[in-house]
Design an enzyme around this catalytic site. Structure first.
Site, mmCIF file in Angstrom:
data_model
loop_
_atom_site.group_PDB
_atom_site.id
_atom_site.type_symbol
_atom_site.label_atom_id
_atom_site.label_comp_id
_atom_site.label_asym_id
_atom_site.label_seq_id
_atom_site.Cartn_x
_atom_site.Cartn_y
_atom_site.Cartn_z
ATOM 1 N N ALA A 259 -0.623 -41.023 6.148
ATOM 2 C CA ALA A 259 -1.068 -42.265 5.962
ATOM 3 C C ALA A 259 -2.227 -42.650 6.661
ATOM 4 O O ALA A 259 -2.715 -42.099 7.767
ATOM 5 C CB ALA A 259 0.005 -43.134 5.824
ATOM 6 N N MET A 260 -3.182 -43.725 6.289
ATOM 7 C CA MET A 260 -4.162 -44.167 7.097
ATOM 8 C C MET A 260 -4.248 -45.725 6.990
ATOM 9 O O MET A 260 -4.073 -46.236 6.031
ATOM 10 C CB MET A 260 -5.643 -43.744 6.446
ATOM 11 C CG MET A 260 -6.785 -44.099 7.275
ATOM 12 S SD MET A 260 -6.968 -43.442 8.898
ATOM 13 C CE MET A 260 -7.595 -44.634 9.737
ATOM 14 N N GLU A 261 -4.499 -46.402 8.255
ATOM 15 C CA GLU A 261 -4.384 -47.762 8.436
ATOM 16 C C GLU A 261 -5.342 -48.726 8.219
ATOM 17 O O GLU A 261 -5.819 -49.514 8.446
ATOM 18 C CB GLU A 261 -3.981 -47.928 9.743
ATOM 19 C CG GLU A 261 -5.109 -47.759 10.892
ATOM 20 C CD GLU A 261 -5.210 -46.297 11.361
ATOM 21 O OE1 GLU A 261 -5.990 -46.011 12.353
ATOM 22 O OE2 GLU A 261 -4.483 -45.303 10.866
ATOM 23 N N ASN A 262 -6.186 -48.411 6.964
ATOM 24 C CA ASN A 262 -7.209 -49.214 6.347
ATOM 25 C C ASN A 262 -6.681 -50.651 6.404
ATOM 26 O O ASN A 262 -5.642 -50.824 5.418
ATOM 27 C CB ASN A 262 -7.702 -48.659 5.193
ATOM 28 C CG ASN A 262 -7.867 -47.120 5.086
ATOM 29 O OD1 ASN A 262 -8.717 -46.675 5.878
ATOM 30 N ND2 ASN A 262 -7.444 -46.591 4.262
ATOM 31 N N GLU B 30 -11.185 -41.231 8.750
ATOM 32 C CA GLU B 30 -11.148 -41.092 10.188
ATOM 33 C C GLU B 30 -11.183 -39.499 10.332
ATOM 34 O O GLU B 30 -10.696 -38.617 9.805
ATOM 35 C CB GLU B 30 -9.802 -41.643 10.440
ATOM 36 C CG GLU B 30 -9.517 -41.568 12.169
ATOM 37 C CD GLU B 30 -8.163 -42.053 12.467
ATOM 38 O OE1 GLU B 30 -8.203 -42.842 13.295
ATOM 39 O OE2 GLU B 30 -7.212 -41.850 11.767
ATOM 40 N N HIS C 119 -0.439 -50.707 13.101
ATOM 41 C CA HIS C 119 -2.065 -50.300 13.277
ATOM 42 C C HIS C 119 -2.803 -51.610 12.935
ATOM 43 O O HIS C 119 -4.007 -51.647 13.415
ATOM 44 C CB HIS C 119 -2.430 -49.102 12.570
ATOM 45 C CG HIS C 119 -2.343 -47.876 13.329
ATOM 46 N ND1 HIS C 119 -2.776 -47.569 14.498
ATOM 47 C CD2 HIS C 119 -1.907 -46.531 12.790
ATOM 48 C CE1 HIS C 119 -2.491 -46.386 14.719
ATOM 49 N NE2 HIS C 119 -2.017 -45.684 13.593
ATOM 50 N N HIS D 264 4.679 -47.553 11.048
ATOM 51 C CA HIS D 264 3.383 -46.967 11.551
ATOM 52 C C HIS D 264 2.102 -47.659 11.529
ATOM 53 O O HIS D 264 1.497 -48.021 12.312
ATOM 54 C CB HIS D 264 3.518 -45.474 11.830
ATOM 55 C CG HIS D 264 2.440 -44.673 12.395
ATOM 56 N ND1 HIS D 264 2.700 -43.844 13.643
ATOM 57 C CD2 HIS D 264 1.064 -44.772 12.155
ATOM 58 C CE1 HIS D 264 1.487 -43.282 13.890
ATOM 59 N NE2 HIS D 264 0.694 -43.824 13.110
ATOM 60 N N GLU D 265 1.677 -47.536 10.059
ATOM 61 C CA GLU D 265 0.702 -47.989 9.609
ATOM 62 C C GLU D 265 0.350 -49.498 9.806
ATOM 63 O O GLU D 265 -0.696 -50.016 10.195
ATOM 64 C CB GLU D 265 0.424 -47.716 8.402
ATOM 65 C CG GLU D 265 0.272 -46.010 7.962
ATOM 66 C CD GLU D 265 -0.502 -45.255 8.869
ATOM 67 O OE1 GLU D 265 -1.639 -45.763 9.298
ATOM 68 O OE2 GLU D 265 -0.073 -43.952 9.365
#
Length: 862
Positions: free
Chosen positions: A273-276, A134, A310, A306-307
């Protein structure tokens, strides 16, 4: 960055022309281990994209950032890579109605946390890989149409070194040495993911039976480096995960749509973090190597949730372009706190939200770069910078206000309709407003215009008139807006009246009224006739997004009796308001410092206490009058020692005060205590000086020259791990020697050999407030270098350097003038670069105004 900056206009044109049926991506990551070839270490990436074109014969392009393209084939015709590939785009001419593009490329492993990041663990030599994309770095790993509204199913296969495991968005299995992954649902390129290496992997499962009798089974996984396995509390990660899945299924009425749910804690990660979907990535610092406070576990739970939010807001339904980034980030930020309070042990999460997240929003909303929550994002560089306090925390705060405005039931029913109506699609602001109007019966146009489409922060101040008998004859709430953004907004707020109890002396709320504030002055008739309050708290219970101001009587009460305020949320709101007064040059810095020194020791909420420590250090560093700065700093260190010695042995408060001492120690007495705690000659009952705390104590000793390179090397020998290396680099760069600063500067500015994590550590060590004179010569060097750095380095490293090395710590008019001169002379510099400098310049101007206020003047004119 040259040539890589996709514009919104280009994306809109391409989305109107193309639709994508599917991707097949084959990666060969066996080159991650062993000796590197000449030049950058690379891996083979073969991408097949099937797509349709609405105008046969038209021209478009695909995205790829790679050192080498071996071959390009469009609809069976071989194209000359040298003719069609320019380093970031592949030209596609004479498109058919249905098309197949095949690109064979050599892509580069990353050291910056963007694309396919490669990390070598110094503890055991193992190599670990993960991807981070992202907003637009999937093109560094495979050929893409790199924009969120060209969704498609993805099918990945990966060859990896023997003994490795590979994870992706879908379930995977290894057959004949190749990892093959189930085809995904239609998703955007930026949330595809690959994680590969000898990771430590723990599994669990989640089961949910719905009202119709069907059962949803979700395999759960959690992974980290082998070197962190002994610290990994996967059971708690799974506990919060299951609680979150229960909560979102209860409230969203849409089953989790992406199969499995892996959570990977990875090294040198730029983000939280990242919502993959199906393969969420987190920074590994959420695995705690030493003792931490409850606030740290709460923060991790918030990020997990949070993730997870998403998966619906962002992955299932995705914004069309980055203008509406808030459609996922604001909702996820709000839902993280909402679900944490509703589903986990962290039931005080709204206190942290009020005190911590909103502070981020308040700062961002007063910068010259502030923007509406629905922003005007013209290109990818602008998108990268808009992952900010407006998009996340202000947006979440406004959603909290929206819940108060339309009601929780209407809000959640709107979310349910939004998911079902737009599943696997892309949306804009109007799509959300439509469902909210349906469920609430309210016209959302005016609310949206006031809250989502205008920038700026309102201030609310109580005005109290009393009768001769000491009763309220009139209570009004005054609303103000900054001159640059004069919008007055509708606020649903609670007004609380507080006074001391006769017996206990505690300051408690005895009356409360909710009111809709609209316009410059709003009466609160429900409180007329109440006895005179000692404290009036507008926005009690934190229903809206605003700056809280106080009348003089309330402010005097707080100066004398803040510690007697019993409600933790009310205290958090008061502390936040006092910090804003200090930042706005309406309260002298030394007054804020005095309040913290007198009352912080009585703060029961550990997260609020940690935030106070951050604020008060910043106050002395930036906002104190220069002639009082040393005295203020000494007072903080002495206060830290005092509170450390009286804190309950072994408590989290003791740990927090120990860390505060490490952050403020400056005199021989405090530094000697830290040295004694390190070598065992001093002791604080109950304080466990674990490895993380050892590094925290060593850092100020290095900063003030009390220890040298040998002591730092000896500490690394105790902790020769990835975390230890970062601490070592920071301590080395912190030493008060000219040659040390020159080396640190060269390592970051003149070289690109350091990884993102070590760049961050070096910058943190370089920019020490106690070393202003030593680093002052780097001010002109900074302004001379930043355009080159921005042009040559990745956007993430560019942001780290421009923000981290800005000489704001000098805190003087000469530095402000230097920034103004650069901005004046570089009107044609990259807009994103100018924004970063302009924001840093504004922080410095604010600091100078606060210094004037602290010195007894009026903080204005800068």
């Amino acid at each position: 960055m040259p040539g890589e900056n996709l514009s919104r206009d280009e994306a809109q044109e391409r989305a109107a022309l193309l639709s994508v049926d599917g991707y097949e991506v084959a990666l060969d990551l066996r080159s991650a281990i062993g000796d590197a070839e000449d030049g950058p270490r690379t891996f083979r990436s073969v991408t097949t994209i099937r797509f349709r074109c609405a105008e046969p014969g038209a021209t478009s392009f695909a995205d790829l950032v790679a050192p080498q393209v071996t071959s390009v084939s469009l609809n069976g015709k071989d194209l000359d890579p040298g003719a069609v590939f320019d380093g970031s785009r592949i030209a596609l001419e004479d498109l058919a109605e249905e098309n197949e593009l095949v690109v064979d490329a050599r892509c580069a492993y990353s050291r910056t946390g963007e694309g396919m990041h490669r990390f070598v663990d110094p503890e055991d030599g193992e190599v670990y890989l993960y991807t981070q994309y992202e907003p637009a770095d999937a093109r560094r790993v495979f050929t893409t149409f790199e924009q969120p509204d060209l969704k498609a199913p993805f099918r990945f296969e990966v060859r990896a070194p023997e003994g490795w495991t590979v994870w992706g968005n879908g379930a995977g299995e290894q057959v004949d040495g190749v990892w093959r992954f189930a085809e995904t649902k239609p998703i955007s390129t930026y949330i595809t993911a690959v994680v590969a290496g000898p990771y430590h992997y723990v599994t669990d499962s989640y089961s949910r039976t719905f009202a119709d009798g069907t059962t949803l089974e979700i395999p759960l996984g959690a992974l980290c480096r082998k070197g962190l396995a002994r610290h990994f509390d996967a059971d708690d990660v799974f506990l919060v995960t299951k609680q979150g899945l229960d909560f979102f299924h209860d409230h969203f009425d849409y089953p989790y749509p992406f199969g499995k749910y892996d959570q990977a804690f990875v090294p040198e990660y730029n983000l939280g973090a990242m919502e993959n979907p199906g393969c969420v990535t987190f920074r590994e610092e959420y695995i705690f190597r030493g003792k931490v406070t409850r606030a740290a576990y709460e923060a991790r739970a918030n990020v997990i949730l949070h993730e997870m939010a998403h998966m619906w807001f962002g992955d299932l339904v995705t914004m069309r372009w980055w203008d509406d980034l808030w459609l996922k980030e604001s909702f996820a930020d709000f839902m993280g706190a909402f679900s944490m309070v509703g589903a986990t042990r962290f039931t005080d999460g709204w206190i942290t939200f009020a005190n911590n997240r909103k502070a981020w929003a308040y700062r961002a909303d007063q910068l010259p770069s502030t923007h509406p929550i629905t922003a005007d994002i013209r290109d990818l560089e602008a998108a990268k910078l808009n992952f900010d306090g407006i998009t996340y925390a202000k947006g979440a705060s406004v959603l909290k206000q929206l819940v108060a405005y339309v009601g929780q039931d209407a809000f959640l029913e709107g979310a349910r309709r939004y998911f079902k109506r737009h599943a696997y699609g892309n949306t804009e602001l109007s799509d959300l407003l439509t469902v909210l109007e349906e469920t609430s019966g309210r016209d959302m146009t005016a609310w949206s215009r006031a809250w989502l489409q205008t920038a700026g922060l309102n201030a609310l101040t109580p005005q109290v008139l009393l009768t001769a008998e000491g009763r309220i004859s009139e209570l009004a709430v005054l609303q103000e807006a900054p001159e640059a953004y004069p919008q007055l907004r509708p606020h649903r707020i609670a007004v609380g009246l507080y006074a001391r109890e006769d017996v206990s002396g505690e300051l408690v709320r005895y009356a409360r009224a909710e009111v809709d504030v609209d316009g410059p002055r709003t009466l609160v008739p429900e409180l007329v006739g109440e006895r005179a309050p000692e404290l009036v708290l507008v926005n009690d219970d934190d229903l809206t997004y605003c700056k809280i101001r106080f009348d003089e009587n309330s402010l005097e009460t707080l100066r004398e009796r803040l510690g007697d305020l019993t409600d933790p949320l009310a205290r958090a709101l008061v502390w936040s308001a006092l910090w804003n007064l200090t930042r706005d040059a309406l309260m002298p810095t030394r007054d804020f410092v005095d309040l913290v020194l007198r009352f912080a020791g009585r703060e029961t909420d550990i997260g609020v206490l940690q935030m106070l420590h951050t604020w008060v250090r910043s106050a002395v560093t930036h906002y104190a009058a220069p002639e009082w700065r040393a005295e203020g700093g000494a007072a903080l260190a002495q206060g830290a020692v005092r509170e450390l010695r009286i804190a309950e042995p072994g408590s989290q408060h003791q740990l927090v005060w120990a860390r505060f001492l490490a952050a403020t120690a400056c005199a021989d007495t405090e530094l000697g205590l830290l040295a004694g705690l390190l070598d065992g000659t001093a002791r604080i009952d109950g304080l466990d000086v674990d490895q993380e705390l050892r590094w925290a104590f060593l850092e100020p000793l290095a900063t003030y020259g009390a220890v040298g390179e040998d002591a730092i090397a000896a500490e690394l020998a105790r902790d020769d791990t990835a975390s230890g290396r970062r601490h070592q680099v920071r301590c080395l760069a912190a030493r008060p020697l000219a040659e040390v600063k020159a080396r640190a500067w060269a390592d970051v500015v003149e070289s690109d050999t350091l990884s993102n994590a070590l760049v961050e550590a070096t910058i943190a060590g370089f920019a020490r407030p106690s070393q202003r004179e030593l680093i002052a010569p780097y001010t002109p060097k900074y302004f001379a270098a930043i355009e080159r750095v921005w042009a040559e380095r990745s956007i993430q490293i560019g942001m780290d350097v421009v923000r981290g090395l800005f000489p704001g710590v000098q805190g003087d008019k000469a530095t402000l003038d230097a920034a103004d001169a650069w901005l004046s002379e570089r009107a044609d510099a990259a807009p994103a670069l100018r924004r970063l400098v302009l924001e840093a310049r504004d922080d410095l101007a604010r600091a100078l105004r606060a210094q004037v206020c602290d010195a007894g003047g009026v903080g204005a004119g800068l």
